[in-house]
Design an enzyme around this catalytic site. Structure first.
Site, PDB file in Angstrom:
ATOM      1  N   ARG A   1      10.936  -8.721   6.359  1.00 50.57           N
ATOM      2  CA  ARG A   1      11.309  -7.375   6.727  1.00 50.57           C
ATOM      3  C   ARG A   1      12.184  -7.042   7.678  1.00 50.57           C
ATOM      4  O   ARG A   1      11.989  -7.866   8.676  1.00 50.57           O
ATOM      5  CB  ARG A   1      10.007  -6.525   7.114  1.00 50.57           C
ATOM      6  CG  ARG A   1       8.900  -6.699   5.680  1.00 50.57           C
ATOM      7  CD  ARG A   1       7.670  -5.833   5.896  1.00 50.57           C
ATOM      8  NE  ARG A   1       6.774  -5.608   6.942  1.00 50.57           N
ATOM      9  CZ  ARG A   1       5.867  -5.079   7.174  1.00 50.57           C
ATOM     10  NH1 ARG A   1       5.238  -4.608   6.390  1.00 50.57           N
ATOM     11  NH2 ARG A   1       5.244  -5.344   8.588  1.00 50.57           N
TER      12      ARG A   1
ATOM     13  N   ARG B   1      10.836  -5.877  13.179  1.00 45.97           N
ATOM     14  CA  ARG B   1       9.873  -5.072  14.141  1.00 45.97           C
ATOM     15  C   ARG B   1       9.156  -5.831  14.920  1.00 45.97           C
ATOM     16  O   ARG B   1       8.865  -7.428  14.822  1.00 45.97           O
ATOM     17  CB  ARG B   1       8.979  -4.402  13.154  1.00 45.97           C
ATOM     18  CG  ARG B   1       9.356  -3.110  12.357  1.00 45.97           C
ATOM     19  CD  ARG B   1       8.571  -2.590  11.361  1.00 45.97           C
ATOM     20  NE  ARG B   1       7.057  -2.837  11.441  1.00 45.97           N
ATOM     21  CZ  ARG B   1       6.143  -2.666  10.685  1.00 45.97           C
ATOM     22  NH1 ARG B   1       6.542  -2.224   9.578  1.00 45.97           N
ATOM     23  NH2 ARG B   1       4.649  -3.107  10.848  1.00 45.97           N
TER      24      ARG B   1
ATOM     25  N   ARG C   1      -3.141 -10.249  12.953  1.00 48.20           N
ATOM     26  CA  ARG C   1      -3.477  -9.471  12.243  1.00 48.20           C
ATOM     27  C   ARG C   1      -4.388 -10.053  10.768  1.00 48.20           C
ATOM     28  O   ARG C   1      -5.059  -9.228  10.347  1.00 48.20           O
ATOM     29  CB  ARG C   1      -2.171  -8.703  11.640  1.00 48.20           C
ATOM     30  CG  ARG C   1      -1.540  -8.006  12.650  1.00 48.20           C
ATOM     31  CD  ARG C   1      -0.561  -6.821  12.109  1.00 48.20           C
ATOM     32  NE  ARG C   1       0.329  -7.293  11.366  1.00 48.20           N
ATOM     33  CZ  ARG C   1       1.718  -7.796  11.903  1.00 48.20           C
ATOM     34  NH1 ARG C   1       1.666  -7.763  13.189  1.00 48.20           N
ATOM     35  NH2 ARG C   1       2.727  -8.197  11.166  1.00 48.20           N
TER      36      ARG C   1
ATOM     37  N   ARG D   1     -10.013   0.562   8.566  1.00 46.53           N
ATOM     38  CA  ARG D   1      -9.843  -1.084   8.854  1.00 46.53           C
ATOM     39  C   ARG D   1     -11.080  -1.675   9.321  1.00 46.53           C
ATOM     40  O   ARG D   1     -11.056  -3.015   9.374  1.00 46.53           O
ATOM     41  CB  ARG D   1      -8.848  -1.070   9.907  1.00 46.53           C
ATOM     42  CG  ARG D   1      -7.539  -0.493   9.643  1.00 46.53           C
ATOM     43  CD  ARG D   1      -6.118  -0.972  10.737  1.00 46.53           C
ATOM     44  NE  ARG D   1      -5.077  -0.508  10.059  1.00 46.53           N
ATOM     45  CZ  ARG D   1      -4.052  -1.177   9.636  1.00 46.53           C
ATOM     46  NH1 ARG D   1      -4.093  -2.288   9.442  1.00 46.53           N
ATOM     47  NH2 ARG D   1      -2.912  -0.780   9.585  1.00 46.53           N
TER      48      ARG D   1
ATOM     49  N   LYS E   1       0.946  -1.064  -0.022  1.00 51.70           N
ATOM     50  CA  LYS E   1      -0.036  -0.144   0.060  1.00 51.70           C
ATOM     51  C   LYS E   1       1.050   1.222  -0.090  1.00 51.70           C
ATOM     52  O   LYS E   1       0.645   2.163  -0.709  1.00 51.70           O
ATOM     53  CB  LYS E   1      -0.948  -0.132   1.263  1.00 51.70           C
ATOM     54  CG  LYS E   1      -1.879  -1.134   1.372  1.00 51.70           C
ATOM     55  CD  LYS E   1      -2.913  -1.050   2.576  1.00 51.70           C
ATOM     56  CE  LYS E   1      -2.242  -0.985   3.842  1.00 51.70           C
ATOM     57  NZ  LYS E   1      -1.721  -2.416   4.016  1.00 51.70           N
TER      58      LYS E   1
END
Length: 227
Positions: free
Chosen positions: A123, A156, A167, A89, A14
């Site tokens: 990531r 992270r 999530r 969301r 995104k």
């Protein structure tokens, strides 16, 4: 003036696509995730609250998310329009957004859960300067070290199998109904998020009737909002 929402599961790109759209259309890119992360990194009161939520993989509550979006859009620095990612969301946030702001379209980046896991778990973040990397698409020159400052690359806090599972569950349970609300108003275009960023960008622009990307525009490496 153009006003867009870009939606998709974490890791769908995104932030990358929003930046590419904003860059030569004079849109303001508003990343709600970046706003929250800035507060976490600067140890604000909001940041402490968000950090606790992120560590469990849960989503920030409606009241806080809506307040942050309203405050950001109230700055009115988006003379030619904006593209917002990370909000809404869920259905309540979608209704809040529709009641408060006229939008021209919703860009839905569609990505299978298996690909989400591959991207998100690859990531890394520089512990010193905050530069983002992805071991799949944007790996550092020296493994484990930041190209910019030489700092250590870390995962992270919320990029774990357990937090990602939470999530993904929340996304399908809460964000899918928000997408359905937008679809009923015929705002949504759905684009496959698996091809190269410039291919995705081209399809987005074609579907929205926007001018093609400028020839010198380069795709931005996945960042935190590429979530």
């Amino acid at each position: 003036m153009r006003k867009y929402v870009i939606m998709g599961v974490q890791g769908s790109g995104k932030g990358t696509q929003a930046q590419m759209l904003a860059r030569d259309l004079d849109l303001v890119h508003i990343s709600v995730g970046d706003i929250f992360r800035w507060n976490v990194q600067h140890h604000t009161k909001m940041g402490a609250q968000v950090r606790r939520i992120m560590a469990t993989g849960e989503l920030v509550g409606d009241d806080l998310a809506e307040s942050v979006v309203a405050d950001r859009l109230a700055k009115h620095d988006w003379n030619y329009g904006f593209i917002i990612d990370g909000f809404p969301r869920n259905a309540r946030q979608a209704e809040f957004f529709l009641e408060s702001y006229d939008i021209d379209g919703v860009i839905h980046l569609d990505l299978p859960d298996s690909e989400v896991r591959r991207r998100v778990l690859g990531r890394r973040l520089c512990a010193s300067c905050g530069m983002d990397y992805n071991l799949i698409a944007n790996s550092p020159q020296v493994p484990g070290k930041c190209d910019v400052c030489g700092g250590e690359l870390v995962r992270r806090e919320d990029d774990t199998e357990e937090a990602l599972a939470v999530r993904l569950r929340d996304y399908h349970e809460k964000t899918d109904p928000a997408m359905d609300l937008f679809r009923r108003k015929e705002y949504v275009i759905t684009v496959d998020a698996r091809p190269a960023p410039e291919v995705i960008q081209q399809e987005i622009r074609e579907r929205l009737g926007l001018p093609p990307a400028k020839p010198d525009q380069e795709p931005t490496p996945p960042g935190p909002a590429g979530a």
